[in-house]
Design a protein around this motif. Structure first.
Motif, mmCIF file in Angstrom:
data_model
loop_
_atom_site.group_PDB
_atom_site.id
_atom_site.type_symbol
_atom_site.label_atom_id
_atom_site.label_comp_id
_atom_site.label_asym_id
_atom_site.label_seq_id
_atom_site.Cartn_x
_atom_site.Cartn_y
_atom_site.Cartn_z
ATOM 1 N N VAL A 1 13.005 14.124 2.593
ATOM 2 C CA VAL A 1 14.313 13.667 2.115
ATOM 3 C C VAL A 1 14.127 12.570 1.067
ATOM 4 O O VAL A 1 14.800 12.555 0.030
ATOM 5 N N ALA A 2 13.197 11.658 1.328
ATOM 6 C CA ALA A 2 12.922 10.578 0.381
ATOM 7 C C ALA A 2 12.434 11.137 -0.953
ATOM 8 O O ALA A 2 12.872 10.700 -2.026
ATOM 9 N N LEU A 3 11.538 12.099 -0.891
ATOM 10 C CA LEU A 3 11.042 12.735 -2.117
ATOM 11 C C LEU A 3 12.168 13.449 -2.862
ATOM 12 O O LEU A 3 12.230 13.437 -4.096
ATOM 13 N N ASN A 4 13.067 14.056 -2.114
ATOM 14 C CA ASN A 4 14.204 14.754 -2.710
ATOM 15 C C ASN A 4 15.088 13.782 -3.492
ATOM 16 O O ASN A 4 15.568 14.087 -4.591
ATOM 17 N N ILE A 5 15.297 12.592 -2.935
ATOM 18 C CA ILE A 5 16.109 11.570 -3.619
ATOM 19 C C ILE A 5 15.451 11.151 -4.921
ATOM 20 O O ILE A 5 16.090 11.095 -5.975
ATOM 21 N N LEU A 6 14.163 10.844 -4.847
ATOM 22 C CA LEU A 6 13.456 10.377 -6.037
ATOM 23 C C LEU A 6 13.359 11.455 -7.109
ATOM 24 O O LEU A 6 13.419 11.163 -8.301
ATOM 25 N N ASN A 7 13.233 12.702 -6.687
ATOM 26 C CA ASN A 7 13.145 13.807 -7.656
ATOM 27 C C ASN A 7 14.481 14.103 -8.328
ATOM 28 O O ASN A 7 14.537 14.769 -9.367
ATOM 29 N N ALA B 1 0.811 -1.213 0.000
ATOM 30 C CA ALA B 1 0.000 0.000 0.000
ATOM 31 C C ALA B 1 0.850 1.272 0.000
ATOM 32 O O ALA B 1 0.333 2.359 -0.233
ATOM 33 N N LEU B 2 2.147 1.134 0.244
ATOM 34 C CA LEU B 2 3.001 2.308 0.358
ATOM 35 C C LEU B 2 3.543 2.755 -0.993
ATOM 36 O O LEU B 2 3.787 1.938 -1.882
ATOM 37 N N SER B 3 3.729 4.063 -1.127
ATOM 38 C CA SER B 3 4.328 4.632 -2.338
ATOM 39 C C SER B 3 5.842 4.434 -2.292
ATOM 40 O O SER B 3 6.405 4.048 -1.258
ATOM 41 N N ASN B 4 6.507 4.734 -3.401
ATOM 42 C CA ASN B 4 7.970 4.592 -3.452
ATOM 43 C C ASN B 4 8.663 5.464 -2.416
ATOM 44 O O ASN B 4 9.599 5.021 -1.743
ATOM 45 N N HIS B 5 8.204 6.698 -2.282
ATOM 46 C CA HIS B 5 8.891 7.578 -1.338
ATOM 47 C C HIS B 5 8.648 7.166 0.112
ATOM 48 O O HIS B 5 9.505 7.378 0.977
ATOM 49 N N ASP C 1 15.526 10.584 -12.899
ATOM 50 C CA ASP C 1 14.414 10.595 -13.855
ATOM 51 C C ASP C 1 13.397 9.497 -13.586
ATOM 52 O O ASP C 1 12.205 9.649 -13.856
ATOM 53 N N ASP C 2 13.864 8.367 -13.065
ATOM 54 C CA ASP C 2 12.987 7.207 -12.918
ATOM 55 C C ASP C 2 13.518 6.325 -11.799
ATOM 56 O O ASP C 2 14.729 6.307 -11.527
ATOM 57 N N LEU C 3 12.633 5.585 -11.154
ATOM 58 C CA LEU C 3 13.041 4.695 -10.060
ATOM 59 C C LEU C 3 14.073 3.682 -10.532
ATOM 60 O O LEU C 3 14.955 3.277 -9.775
ATOM 61 N N TYR C 4 13.976 3.284 -11.793
ATOM 62 C CA TYR C 4 14.904 2.297 -12.361
ATOM 63 C C TYR C 4 16.354 2.741 -12.210
ATOM 64 O O TYR C 4 17.246 1.936 -11.921
ATOM 65 N N TYR C 5 16.619 4.018 -12.395
ATOM 66 C CA TYR C 5 17.994 4.520 -12.385
ATOM 67 C C TYR C 5 18.584 4.580 -10.980
ATOM 68 O O TYR C 5 19.800 4.733 -10.829
ATOM 69 N N LEU C 6 17.734 4.430 -9.974
ATOM 70 C CA LEU C 6 18.236 4.471 -8.602
ATOM 71 C C LEU C 6 19.198 3.316 -8.333
ATOM 72 O O LEU C 6 20.131 3.451 -7.540
ATOM 73 N N LYS C 7 18.996 2.181 -9.011
ATOM 74 C CA LYS C 7 19.884 1.036 -8.766
ATOM 75 C C LYS C 7 21.268 1.233 -9.385
ATOM 76 O O LYS C 7 22.197 0.494 -9.076
#
Length: 230
Positions: free
Chosen positions: A52-58, A29-33, A61-67
């Protein structure tokens, strides 16, 4: 004067805090951030952990690139720092390894006789009644074997919901229920028959097929499927 992150997070309604939401509604039920905020644990002065979590995701460009992000790139993000960056890299790598890990299979079921002989060797000498469930995939391969109950099917704890909780957890397509009779006689009791029918009915509703219910005795077994019980 800047508020510290604890005060900022405390101002959020309890139902909006990530940890409390996961506990109440589950991780799906939780969002990515929100999931990221739980990993971060704390924010910094003037900025709560959700921000802070939103800042990281922003930043990406995409969650994929976080890895693919480097440790140095994470450290440069406001509110992260070296310790959080290391913890995030470890969590990301663990997630990648989990996604790539193969599901362990411990053999394929081909007949009730095969199960009966296999489980008779394992359970024939048990002095207490045990209920074991074999969770199978669509190819009848065993993906998990788990002891669900100890103490007998007549006990109030022997409920189909515990079986199907496991079926959902392991994404099983089929199940085989096995239990032993310490008396040595594998003939099904009335309680065994009632229980089997309840499990089969629940399986029909959930789309998880009950292949068989095997009762193990002393050097012998009974298949409720072969006996036409269900």
């Amino acid at each position: 004067m800047l508020l510290n992150q604890t005060n900022l997070l405390a101002e959020m309604p309890v139902q909006s805090r990530p940890r409390e939401r996961l506990e109440q509604y589950g991780e799906k039920a939780l969002s990515n951030h929100e999931l990221l905020a739980i990993l971060l644990r704390t924010g910094v002065k003037g900025t709560n952990v959700v921000s802070v979590a939103l800042n990281i995701l922003n930043t990406f460009d995409d969650l994929y690139y976080l890895k693919h992000v480097s440790l140095e790139e994470l450290i440069m993000i406001s509110g992260v720092g070296k310790t959080k960056a290391i913890e995030l890299k470890a969590a990301i790598e663990l997630g990648i390894r989990i996604a790539q890990a193969p599901q362990i299979k411990t053999g394929q079921i081909t007949s009730s006789r095969q199960i009966g002989e296999m489980m008779s060797a394992e359970m024939g000498d048990l002095q207490q009644e045990h209920v074991i469930v074999l969770f199978l995939n669509t190819k009848n391969e065993i993906i998990k074997k788990e002891t669900i109950f100890k103490g007998g099917l007549s006990s109030s704890v022997a409920h189909p919901r515990e079986i199907f909780k496991g079926a959902v957890r392991y994404s099983a397509a089929k199940i085989v229920v096995v239990h032993n009779h310490p008396s040595g006689c594998p003939n099904p009791s009335e309680a065994d028959i009632v229980f089997t029918k309840r499990v089969a009915e629940c399986g029909d509703l959930m789309g998880v097929e009950l292949l068989d219910h095997i009762i193990v005795g002393q050097n012998d077994y009974a298949s409720l499927k072969e006996l036409g019980i269900f």
